[in-house]
Design an enzyme around this catalytic site. Structure first.
Site, PDB file in Angstrom:
ATOM      1  N   LEU A  20       0.767  -1.227   0.026  1.00  0.00           N
ATOM      2  CA  LEU A  20      -0.028  -0.024   0.078  1.00  0.00           C
ATOM      3  C   LEU A  20       0.772   1.290   0.076  1.00  0.00           C
ATOM      4  CD1 LEU A  20      -2.787  -0.852   2.722  1.00  0.00           C
ATOM      5  CD2 LEU A  20      -2.727  -1.438   0.195  1.00  0.00           C
ATOM      6  N   ARG A  27       2.350  14.269   7.091  1.00  0.00           N
ATOM      7  CA  ARG A  27       3.211  14.655   8.169  1.00  0.00           C
ATOM      8  C   ARG A  27       4.640  14.760   7.945  1.00  0.00           C
ATOM      9  NH1 ARG A  27       1.258  10.441  12.368  1.00  0.00           N
ATOM     10  NH2 ARG A  27       0.275   9.536  10.465  1.00  0.00           N
ATOM     11  N   GLY A 119       3.775   0.384   2.505  1.00  0.00           N
ATOM     12  CA  GLY A 119       4.666   1.110   1.786  1.00  0.00           C
ATOM     13  C   GLY A 119       5.753   1.812   2.718  1.00  0.00           C
ATOM     14  N   ASP A 120       5.427   2.263   3.972  1.00  0.00           N
ATOM     15  CA  ASP A 120       6.064   3.027   4.779  1.00  0.00           C
ATOM     16  C   ASP A 120       6.631   2.338   6.105  1.00  0.00           C
ATOM     17  OD1 ASP A 120       3.528   2.510   6.237  1.00  0.00           O
ATOM     18  OD2 ASP A 120       3.289   4.620   6.459  1.00  0.00           O
ATOM     19  N   ASN A 392      54.518   8.448 -16.804  1.00  0.00           N
ATOM     20  CA  ASN A 392      54.319   9.113 -15.496  1.00  0.00           C
ATOM     21  C   ASN A 392      53.913  10.628 -16.041  1.00  0.00           C
ATOM     22  OD1 ASN A 392      55.583   9.473 -12.698  1.00  0.00           O
ATOM     23  ND2 ASN A 392      56.031  11.301 -13.535  1.00  0.00           N
ATOM     24  N   ASN A 401      40.854  19.880 -22.682  1.00  0.00           N
ATOM     25  CA  ASN A 401      39.904  18.737 -23.436  1.00  0.00           C
ATOM     26  C   ASN A 401      38.984  19.940 -24.304  1.00  0.00           C
ATOM     27  OD1 ASN A 401      39.048  19.210 -20.944  1.00  0.00           O
ATOM     28  ND2 ASN A 401      37.741  17.489 -21.227  1.00  0.00           N
TER      29      ASN A 401
END
Ligand code: UD1
Ligand code: CA
Length: 472
Positions: A20, A27, A119-120, A392, A401
């Site tokens: 759900l 809140r 779902g929470d 190196n 670039n």
């Protein structure tokens, strides 16, 4: 991309799940639907989806309403192997109404049982869900209950003289006597599909909130002589997230769980309290995670590696034996074995560091491949570069670039030596074994084995300082 696969656990007769997730979550005081808020790198709503899949649910019906499209996309992306289908609940008329919205999808799935999750509620473990499904082997409804410190607005579990659950009464509808009950409903059920469909027909909105309550399922089962089983679980596992205080608490609990699972699998944490590892990150044994480390997204760390203090890795792969030192920021990089990075290195997407390569302090890389054993120790920008083995790169080297419109490539052959403070103006190639003199601005290719020098020639004026003082 999603790629649904049948769950590893198979349930005889079939098991579907409903999650759900249609509510807004007022809140939370958020522009974003509650189930989209991340918990340890994964949307809140994806936690129960993943738990349902681990329990063997196939399909999983997500009931969505608020920001339905965003929620669907986020859940599919977060649990790509789940067989997710979605049902729209346009208006939130209660948990019972939400399941009614999923009825068509459930009928099509034709499983014997249905798992219903909120779902929470992110903290459910696979073990608890297994226990719930097993309890429904000999009961037509099984549900999870708990005893929170403050039963507040939860539905109270009403039991008969023999101690069997006979109803769930919402706080708003409860008598003073019922409100004193300390055992409450977690909102998580495993129910026979036949009974569920029958109970959904019988729901009415004749209650304090004028909603269709899924909880009336229990009274319906008891009244019609069905067995109801209730399993009591620790409050932490089923605590719902209603505001951001709950969100922070749930995140802390799940973070601890992730960290402890990794410790048991052989990972050393210098300070688990300050180490943040997203769900789904993998770390090999004998790797050390120092204080303040963040491992995010699809990050993968090999064995015997070390991630130094305050380094942040997003979607990054680090092979075994590699050391990432303090304060590095790595995004979508691939680092080979026994390499060394940092301190204070920044790697942007498309960085590949091969075995034994070393990138030091204040070096930024982007879309660049540094071959085996390449060294770029200090103060460089390497973008759109291909650098072959053993080269190196001197301190302060910059690949230029970008020409203001397009990006261009720099290619450096094997075993080359780039002197300090070189600007490589791309597109440009420095050949294998070639040298570039310090301070050069290289605009033309340097052939294999050659020395490229491109800077003003030095002139010394003898006695100049003395003359200057005299003339002053
Ligand atoms: C519900 C239970 C309560 C239980 C509590 C546990 C009912 C009537 N009450 O209360 O017994 O103690 O959960 O947390 O079931 N949702 C929808 N559509 C709706 C309503 C809700 O999808 O129309 C979703 C919400 O987004 C949420 C979940 O269902 O994920 C639970 O809804 P919520 O309003 O938080 O339930 P409670 O009233 O707290
Ligand atoms: Ca409610």
């Amino acid at each position: 991309m999603t790629n649904p696969k049948p769950p590893e656990k198979q349930r005889p007769g079939g098991l579907a799940a409903v999650v759900l997730a249609a509510g807004q979550g007022t809140r939370m005081r958020s522009a974003q639907a509650k189930v989209l808020h991340p918990v340890c790198g994964r949307p809140l709503g994806a936690w129960p989806v993943a738990a349902a899949r681990a329990a063997g649910a196939d399909p999983i019906v997500g009931v969505v309403g608020h920001q339905a499209e965003a929620v669907e996309t986020a859940l599919r992306a977060a649990v790509p192997d789940a067989n997710l289908v979605f049902a729209l609940q346009k208006e939130q008329r209660g948990t019972g109404h939400a399941v009614i919205c999923a009825r068509e999808a459930l009928a099509a799935a034709a499983t014997e049982r249905v798992l219903i999750l909120c779902g929470d509620v992110p903290g459910l473990t696979a073990r608890t869900l297994d226990a719930l499904v097993e309890a429904s082997d000999d009961a037509e409804v099984a549900l999870l209950t708990f005893a929170p410190e403050d039963p507040a607005a939860y539905g109270r579990i009403v039991r008969d003289a023999e101690g069997l659950p006979v109803a769930i009464v919402e706080a708003a509808d409860a008598t003073a006597e019922q409100r004193a009950i300390t055992e409450v409903n977690a909102g998580i059920y495993c129910v026979s599909t036949a009974l569920l469909f029958e109970a959904l027909e019988s729901l009415s909105a004749d209650n304090a909130q004028g909603e269709l309550y899924l909880t009336d399922l229990v009274a319906h089962a008891a009244k019609t002589g069905r067995r109801v089983a209730a399993i009591r679980v620790p409050p932490d596992e089923v605590a719902g997230v209603n505001d951001r205080v709950d969100l922070a608490r749930a995140s802390a609990r799940l973070r601890r769980r992730i960290n402890e699972d990794l410790m048991r699998a052989g990972v050393t944490f210098q300070d688990p309290e300050t180490t943040y590892v997203d769900a789904g990150v993998t770390v090999g044994p004998d790797t050390l995670l120092c204080a303040g480390v963040h491992l995010r997204g699809a990050t993968r760390i090999g064995a015997g590696a070390e991630i130094g203090p305050y380094s942040i890795l997003q979607d990054t792969t680090v092979d075994s034996g590699t050391k990432i030192r303090a304060h590095c920021d790595l995004d979508s990089a691939v680092i080979g074995p026994n390499a060394s990075v940092g301190p204070f290195a920044r790697m942007r997407p498309g960085t590949v560091l091969e075995a034994g390569a070393a990138v030091g302090n204040f070096v930024e890389t982007k879309k660049s491949r540094l071959g085996p054993g390449v060294k770029a120790g200090h103060l460089s920008y390497l973008g759109d570069a291909e650098i072959e083995a053993g080269t190196n790169v001197g301190a302060g080297t910059i690949t230029c670039n970008y020409d203001g419109a397009n990006k261009h490539k720099t290619v450096i052959g094997e075993g080359a030596f780039i002197g300090s403070n070189t600007a490589l103006v791309a597109p440009v190639t420095v050949g294998a074994g070639a040298y570039v003199a310090a301070g050069s601005t290289i605009t033309q290719d340097v052939p294999d084995g050659a020395l490229g020098v491109a800077r003003g020639k030095q002139k010394n004026l003898p006695g100049w300082a003395k003359r200057r003082k005299r003339d002053a």
